[in-house]
Design a protein around this motif. Structure first.
Motif, PDB file in Angstrom:
ATOM      1  N   LEU A  67       0.833  -1.197   0.000  1.00 43.87           N
ATOM      2  CA  LEU A  67       0.000   0.000   0.000  1.00 43.87           C
ATOM      3  C   LEU A  67       0.870   1.251   0.000  1.00 43.87           C
ATOM      4  O   LEU A  67       0.622   2.212  -0.748  1.00 43.87           O
ATOM      5  CB  LEU A  67      -0.932  -0.018   1.230  1.00 43.87           C
ATOM      6  CG  LEU A  67      -1.759   1.261   1.470  1.00 43.87           C
ATOM      7  CD1 LEU A  67      -2.706   1.522   0.290  1.00 43.87           C
ATOM      8  CD2 LEU A  67      -2.531   1.149   2.786  1.00 43.87           C
ATOM      9  N   GLN A  68       1.921   1.232   0.826  1.00 40.01           N
ATOM     10  CA  GLN A  68       2.825   2.401   0.904  1.00 40.01           C
ATOM     11  C   GLN A  68       3.561   2.601  -0.421  1.00 40.01           C
ATOM     12  O   GLN A  68       3.730   3.738  -0.878  1.00 40.01           O
ATOM     13  CB  GLN A  68       3.833   2.186   2.040  1.00 40.01           C
ATOM     14  CG  GLN A  68       3.198   2.231   3.426  1.00 40.01           C
ATOM     15  CD  GLN A  68       4.202   1.895   4.519  1.00 40.01           C
ATOM     16  OE1 GLN A  68       5.396   1.742   4.260  1.00 40.01           O
ATOM     17  NE2 GLN A  68       3.699   1.763   5.753  1.00 40.01           N
ATOM     18  N   GLU A  69       3.995   1.506  -1.046  1.00 39.53           N
ATOM     19  CA  GLU A  69       4.723   1.639  -2.306  1.00 39.53           C
ATOM     20  C   GLU A  69       3.821   2.167  -3.413  1.00 39.53           C
ATOM     21  O   GLU A  69       4.239   3.033  -4.203  1.00 39.53           O
ATOM     22  CB  GLU A  69       5.296   0.275  -2.708  1.00 39.53           C
ATOM     23  CG  GLU A  69       6.434  -0.181  -1.796  1.00 39.53           C
ATOM     24  CD  GLU A  69       6.968  -1.528  -2.197  1.00 39.53           C
ATOM     25  OE1 GLU A  69       6.441  -2.105  -3.170  1.00 39.53           O
ATOM     26  OE2 GLU A  69       7.917  -2.028  -1.540  1.00 39.53           O
ATOM     27  N   VAL A  70       2.587   1.680  -3.494  1.00 36.80           N
ATOM     28  CA  VAL A  70       1.645   2.173  -4.511  1.00 36.80           C
ATOM     29  C   VAL A  70       1.325   3.636  -4.261  1.00 36.80           C
ATOM     30  O   VAL A  70       1.235   4.450  -5.193  1.00 36.80           O
ATOM     31  CB  VAL A  70       0.361   1.309  -4.522  1.00 36.80           C
ATOM     32  CG1 VAL A  70      -0.729   1.973  -5.359  1.00 36.80           C
ATOM     33  CG2 VAL A  70       0.669  -0.087  -5.052  1.00 36.80           C
ATOM     34  N   ASN A  71       1.167   3.994  -2.987  1.00 42.65           N
ATOM     35  CA  ASN A  71       0.861   5.394  -2.653  1.00 42.65           C
ATOM     36  C   ASN A  71       2.018   6.298  -3.051  1.00 42.65           C
ATOM     37  O   ASN A  71       1.824   7.390  -3.594  1.00 42.65           O
ATOM     38  CB  ASN A  71       0.578   5.493  -1.146  1.00 42.65           C
ATOM     39  CG  ASN A  71      -0.099   6.809  -0.798  1.00 42.65           C
ATOM     40  OD1 ASN A  71      -1.004   7.255  -1.507  1.00 42.65           O
ATOM     41  ND2 ASN A  71       0.342   7.446   0.276  1.00 42.65           N
ATOM     42  N   SER A  72       3.222   5.826  -2.813  1.00 42.52           N
ATOM     43  CA  SER A  72       4.415   6.603  -3.177  1.00 42.52           C
ATOM     44  C   SER A  72       4.525   6.749  -4.689  1.00 42.52           C
ATOM     45  O   SER A  72       4.829   7.825  -5.215  1.00 42.52           O
ATOM     46  CB  SER A  72       5.634   5.867  -2.632  1.00 42.52           C
ATOM     47  OG  SER A  72       6.711   6.696  -2.529  1.00 42.52           O
ATOM     48  N   ALA A  73       4.251   5.660  -5.428  1.00 49.90           N
ATOM     49  CA  ALA A  73       4.304   5.708  -6.892  1.00 49.90           C
ATOM     50  C   ALA A  73       3.244   6.669  -7.428  1.00 49.90           C
ATOM     51  O   ALA A  73       3.482   7.423  -8.376  1.00 49.90           O
ATOM     52  CB  ALA A  73       4.115   4.315  -7.455  1.00 49.90           C
TER      53      ALA A  73
END
Length: 568
Positions: free
Chosen positions: A265-271
């Motif tokens: 979730l954090q990686e998708v949000n960052s992307a």
């Protein structure tokens, strides 16, 4: 004094070691026995030139070594310390000559030959047979006067003023040359300054032009690519951003059930945030893109001009800017040459007066020393059988049209040794006016003048050792006895080692040595032998009568030697 001398494999000398005493040490022997070889070895120890021919046949090297008692000597101590040599009151001077190289040592410390010579000059005055000819040359007379201690501080002050004057004159000469060179280049420099000023050069301009041209050349391509990025966030059906938002919401739901999805979730949000920023930047960048063919052409024209200047001057743009500053400065200097030259000429005029005053002090002191020396030589010559001798030292200004200073209305030439010409004049016969020393016909008279000079300068210089190689040239009989007495008297001030063929001189010895050549096997060697009192008498008798010594010769020799004791 020289306490001992060691020589090995030097010319005819196989190996020789001899000790000398204080006072008058006399060396005698037949012609060719090797007396001059011993003097040659001493010369080598004192730093004179020596070649490989002195190496005894079959030997690897020639060695000469002397132990010299020097006592307290502050000047010598300073010289040795400057050259990292330990000072002792007894110095060991050693020289080795090999086929490949020459080596020198003082107290076992390696030194250069020039240092060895400087040390030797403070310890020993070696008068060789060629020194007679040196005395006859006028150019050597100044050096005799300047050996007096009284002149040395005045000469030091004069030389300081001379060096400063020389420096100022060189500076003026260089400035005038620079002025002439600049005058020839002024027109060129003025054109170049104008051209470079109009070019308005900047250190980083080339890089800036290249960067801007790159943007202008690629404006259309940049716009197309920026537009394609902006479209990512605004698709007709569903945009990439909407898809990322849907994935984000789904992962949030799943993370509430399964915590392992929190990382994704954090990686998708960052992307999603990064892509949004890239899209926003692309949209803003499109508004800044410049489509300007006129500006591009102008930059190309400027780039062409800079290339032309670089090629013309064979310099980079930063170097051109430095060159511009240099030639502009040169043009400014050219405008002020008159002021600079006037200032230097004023400084030279002031320095010329300082130099003049110091030259006068040196000149006057040389005249005073000349008068003292003349009186002393006349007295010494009288003791040597020239009763009506006259001696005069002429000290005259060295005149020249290009002289640096004026004295008594004359242009006077200055050198590092002062502004004087010094010449010795002598008369050895009653009623004759003094003539230049070189006009003396008699070798015996030259010998006596030389001995007189050496006697006077030995007391002045305080040298511990004097060596005479046949100073008795051209004299005999009664005069020889007087010369011998003078040498014995002089040995009260310093040790003397002398070679002679005269019995009257040999009879004056405190210590007498015989030098002889002997055959040992298939080799010829030179030996030196200290003589006992009886051998001393026989050697003096041999000098009188040759190899066959008669009773009358022995009686005359004994009487001659006994007379020495009575006189002393």
């Amino acid at each position: 004094m020289i306490k001992s001398l060691y020589i090995k494999d030097f010319a005819l000398i196989d190996e020789l070691e001899v000790g000398f005493d204080s006072g008058l040490n006399i060396l005698t022997g037949q012609t060719g026995a090797g007396k001059s070889i011993i003097i040659g070895a001493l010369n080598m120890i004192l730093g004179e030139r020596a070649d490989t021919e002195v190496i005894r046949q079959g030997a690897d090297k020639a060695i000469a070594e002397a132990a010299i008692q020097v006592g307290e000597n502050e000047s010598l101590k300073s010289l040795l310390e400057e050259n990292a040599v330990e000072f002792r009151e007894e110095l060991i001077l050693r020289r080795e000559i090999r086929q490949s190289a020459s080596r020198a040592f003082i107290n076992d410390t390696p030194v250069t030959i020039s240092v060895l010579k400087l040390v030797g000059d403070q310890l020993v005055d070696l008068h060789g047979q060629h020194d007679h000819q040196m005395l006859l040359r006028d150019e050597n007379h100044l050096g005799v006067i300047d050996q007096y201690d009284a002149i040395k501080p005045l000469l030091k002050e004069y030389r300081e003023a001379y060096e400063k004057m020389k420096s100022l004159r060189l500076e003026l000469s260089a400035l005038r040359k620079r002025e002439r060179d600049l005058m020839e280049k002024t027109e060129l420099y003025q054109f170049q300054v104008k051209e470079l000023e109009e070019a308005e050069l900047s250190v980083h301009e080339e890089e800036e032009i290249e960067a801007e041209m790159n943007l202008l050349d690629n404006a259309e391509d940049l716009d197309q690519k920026a537009a394609s990025i902006a479209e990512i966030g605004a698709g007709e059906d569903i945009s990439l951003m909407e898809m990322l938002n849907n994935i984000k919401l789904t992962l949030e739901d799943m993370a509430r059930i399964e915590p392992e999805f929190e990382t994704y979730l954090q990686e998708v949000n960052s992307a999603r945030i990064s892509i949004q920023e890239a899209v926003s930047f692309a949209e803003r960048y499109r508004s800044r893109i410049e489509f300007n063919p006129q500006r591009l052409e102008k930059l190309r024209s400027r780039q062409s001009e800079l290339n032309r200047l670089r090629k013309k001057y064979q310099r980079t743009i930063p170097e051109l800017i430095s060159y511009y500053n240099e030639i502009k400065k040169e043009l400014n200097v050219a405008e002020n040459f008159d002021l600079e030259i006037e200032k230097l000429e004023t400084d030279i005029s002031k320095q010329a007066e300082i130099l003049r005053q110091r030259a006068i002090r040196v000149h006057n002191e040389r005249e005073r020393i000349g008068e003292v020396l003349s009186a002393e030589i006349v007295a010494a010559l009288a003791n040597l059988g020239i009763g009506h001798g006259q001696f005069r030292v002429d000290v005259e200004w060295k005149e020249s049209d290009t002289g640096w200073i004026q004295i008594d209305g004359k242009q006077v030439e200055c050198t590092v040794n002062g502004c004087d010409d010094v010449r010795f004049f002598i008369s050895t016969n009653k009623g004759e006016d003094p003539k230049p020393l070189a006009k003396i016909a008699s070798g015996g008279e030259v010998s006596r003048v030389m001995l007189s000079l050496k006697s006077i300068l030995a007391r002045e210089q305080h040298l511990p050792v004097m060596i005479f190689d046949e100073i008795d040239t051209g004299i005999s009989g009664n005069i020889s006895e007087k010369v011998g007495r003078e040498m014995r008297k002089l040995s009260g001030h310093c040790q003397i080692v002398a070679i002679t063929h005269q019995p009257q001189i040999a009879s004056q010895a405190h210590r007498h040595y015989r030098v002889e050549k002997r055959e040992t096997g298939d080799r010829t060697v030179t030996q030196i032998t200290p003589l006992s009192p009886e051998e001393h008498i026989r050697e003096v008798a041999a000098l009188m009568s040759g190899e066959s010594i008669s009773d009358s010769a022995l009686s005359s020799a004994r009487e001659l030697i006994e007379r020495v004791g009575i006189q002393n």
